[in-house]
Design a protein around this motif. Structure first.
Motif, mmCIF file in Angstrom:
data_model
loop_
_atom_site.group_PDB
_atom_site.id
_atom_site.type_symbol
_atom_site.label_atom_id
_atom_site.label_comp_id
_atom_site.label_asym_id
_atom_site.label_seq_id
_atom_site.Cartn_x
_atom_site.Cartn_y
_atom_site.Cartn_z
ATOM 1 N N PRO A 170 0.782 -1.241 0.000
ATOM 2 C CA PRO A 170 0.000 0.000 0.000
ATOM 3 C C PRO A 170 0.811 1.287 0.000
ATOM 4 C CG PRO A 170 0.007 -0.950 2.182
ATOM 5 C CD PRO A 170 0.748 -1.917 1.305
ATOM 6 N N SER A 171 2.138 1.194 0.148
ATOM 7 C CA SER A 171 2.989 2.394 0.159
ATOM 8 C C SER A 171 3.274 2.838 -1.270
ATOM 9 C CB SER A 171 4.322 2.095 0.865
ATOM 10 O OG SER A 171 4.124 1.805 2.216
ATOM 11 N N LEU A 172 2.808 4.003 -1.633
ATOM 12 C CA LEU A 172 3.013 4.530 -2.980
ATOM 13 C C LEU A 172 4.112 5.597 -2.949
ATOM 14 C CD1 LEU A 172 -0.725 4.960 -4.071
ATOM 15 C CD2 LEU A 172 0.805 3.025 -4.541
ATOM 16 N N GLY A 173 5.148 5.393 -3.754
ATOM 17 C CA GLY A 173 6.230 6.368 -3.820
ATOM 18 C C GLY A 173 7.266 6.228 -2.734
ATOM 19 N N LEU A 186 -3.179 -8.542 5.312
ATOM 20 C CA LEU A 186 -1.759 -8.443 5.686
ATOM 21 C C LEU A 186 -1.148 -7.049 5.515
ATOM 22 C CD1 LEU A 186 0.593 -10.341 6.617
ATOM 23 C CD2 LEU A 186 1.165 -10.592 4.190
ATOM 24 N N PRO A 187 -1.372 -6.339 4.404
ATOM 25 C CA PRO A 187 -0.470 -5.249 4.004
ATOM 26 C C PRO A 187 -0.196 -4.140 5.015
ATOM 27 C CG PRO A 187 -1.819 -5.891 2.146
ATOM 28 C CD PRO A 187 -2.362 -6.628 3.342
ATOM 29 N N LEU A 188 -1.164 -3.284 5.285
ATOM 30 C CA LEU A 188 -0.871 -2.067 6.041
ATOM 31 C C LEU A 188 -0.457 -2.367 7.479
ATOM 32 C CD1 LEU A 188 -2.757 1.273 5.744
ATOM 33 C CD2 LEU A 188 -2.136 0.419 7.995
ATOM 34 N N GLY A 189 -1.219 -3.222 8.156
ATOM 35 C CA GLY A 189 -0.923 -3.512 9.555
ATOM 36 C C GLY A 189 0.394 -4.220 9.758
#
Length: 331
Positions: free
Chosen positions: A87-90, A139-142
């Motif tokens: 989810p991290s963009l850039g 899973l992703p952000l947490g």
């Protein structure tokens, strides 16, 4: 495609389960047919941050699915690959802080509460084969937030003792599992006896009630690291039980963001105060390798269908869940 769309009207009033345009695939992008997603507090915040000045928005930051198509210039992943979305963009490489322009999927760009999402090809990784879709979707952000706070920022070591106030959130359960996998002793708190029992079931060495006297309960413990996302409500109490020279990492402030800090006590105590937020694509890949090596499975409280996401939001607002709240999008 079907999606959860926020039209800009503040809060739940702007939330709709509706048809919206399927995203196009551009150069260096992939389109993912989503199987599952996960709910985060950020999704609730977005309902008030996104206004009628913006175009309608598909919310959601967590997701996993199958690559449906790829744009030109993409060679490392292919249609048919099972993937988890970063989810991290850039923010591709690990760094001291997020670079300028860093954003999180789901605002201002369209997110994952939909049948399809398009993201940069560098923002997907192969799904660990042993994970079910509902596990991969949450899973992703947490997990990334927990990994950066504990591993990158706190630099946890085998044999240390980690204190996690407020067990029950998705990030807190990841912190507990990751710390145990790193060989740490883990102490947690909650005001709910059932959450304390659940924490012990997944590895907590000691679980104490939030309303107890922490100093008394922990008088025989040497706390090396505190990971605090609660904020003002637990700040002073957390600092009081941290050993001299210990580290406190803060990545949230769900119970207030204004604290009082006695500087003289702080510098005499030789404490380390670290801020943390999310993480980079590089850290996400490291985290995936870590959970695969230790066969870690996310703690999933419950799963709802996409059209019933409001039920999960109500549960998240009540903080009645233990672990992550999942969203089933397709079979």
């Amino acid at each position: 495609m079907k999606a959860i769309v926020h039209n800009g009207e503040s809060g739940y009033a702007g939330l709709e389960y509706s048809n919206t345009q399927q995203p196009e695939v551009k150069k260096n992008e992939v389109r993912v047919r989503l199987k599952a997603a996960g709910l985060n507090h950020r999704d609730l915040f977005v309902l008030n941050r996104h206004t009628t000045e913006h175009p309608p928005l598909v919310i959601g930051s967590d997701g996993a699915g199958v690559i449906e198509s790829v744009g030109t210039g993409v060679g490392h992943v292919h249609p048919g690959d099972d993937v988890v979305i970063i989810p991290s963009l850039g923010w591709n490489e690990k760094s001291d802080a997020p670079p300028k322009g860093f954003e999180i999927l789901g605002f201002p760009d369209n997110g994952t509460f939909a049948e399809y999402v398009t993201v940069p090809a560098d923002n997907v990784v192969k799904k660990p084969a042993y994970l079910e879709w509902d596990e991969a979707g949450v899973l992703p952000l947490g997990a990334l937030t927990a990994y950066r706070a504990l591993v990158t920022r706190a630099e946890i070591q085998d044999g240390q003792t980690v204190f996690i106030p407020g067990i029950g959130s998705g990030v807190a359960t990841y912190l507990l599992q990751f710390a145990k996998a790193k060989g740490a002793r883990v102490i947690v708190t909650s005001r709910h006896p059932e959450k304390l029992a659940q924490a012990v079931e997944i590895g907590a060495d000691l679980a104490i009630n939030t309303n107890d006297d922490w100093a008394e309960a922990l008088q025989d413990e040497e706390i090396d690291i505190v990971i605090d996302s609660v904020g003002a409500a637990t700040w002073q109490r957390s600092l009081e039980v941290l050993k001299k020279g210990g580290t406190i990492v803060v990545f949230g402030a769900s119970a207030g963001d204004e604290i009082t800090l006695n500087l003289r006590d702080f510098f005499y105590g030789q404490y380390n105060l670290l801020g943390s937020t999310m993480g980079s694509g590089e850290e996400f890949r490291d985290m995936i390798q870590f959970i695969e090596a230790h066969h870690i499975r996310p703690v999933v409280d419950s799963v709802v269908d996409l059209q019933d996401v409001k039920q999960a939001m109500d549960k998240l607002e009540d903080s009645s869940q233990f672990g992550k709240l999942g969203i089933k999008i397709s079979d």
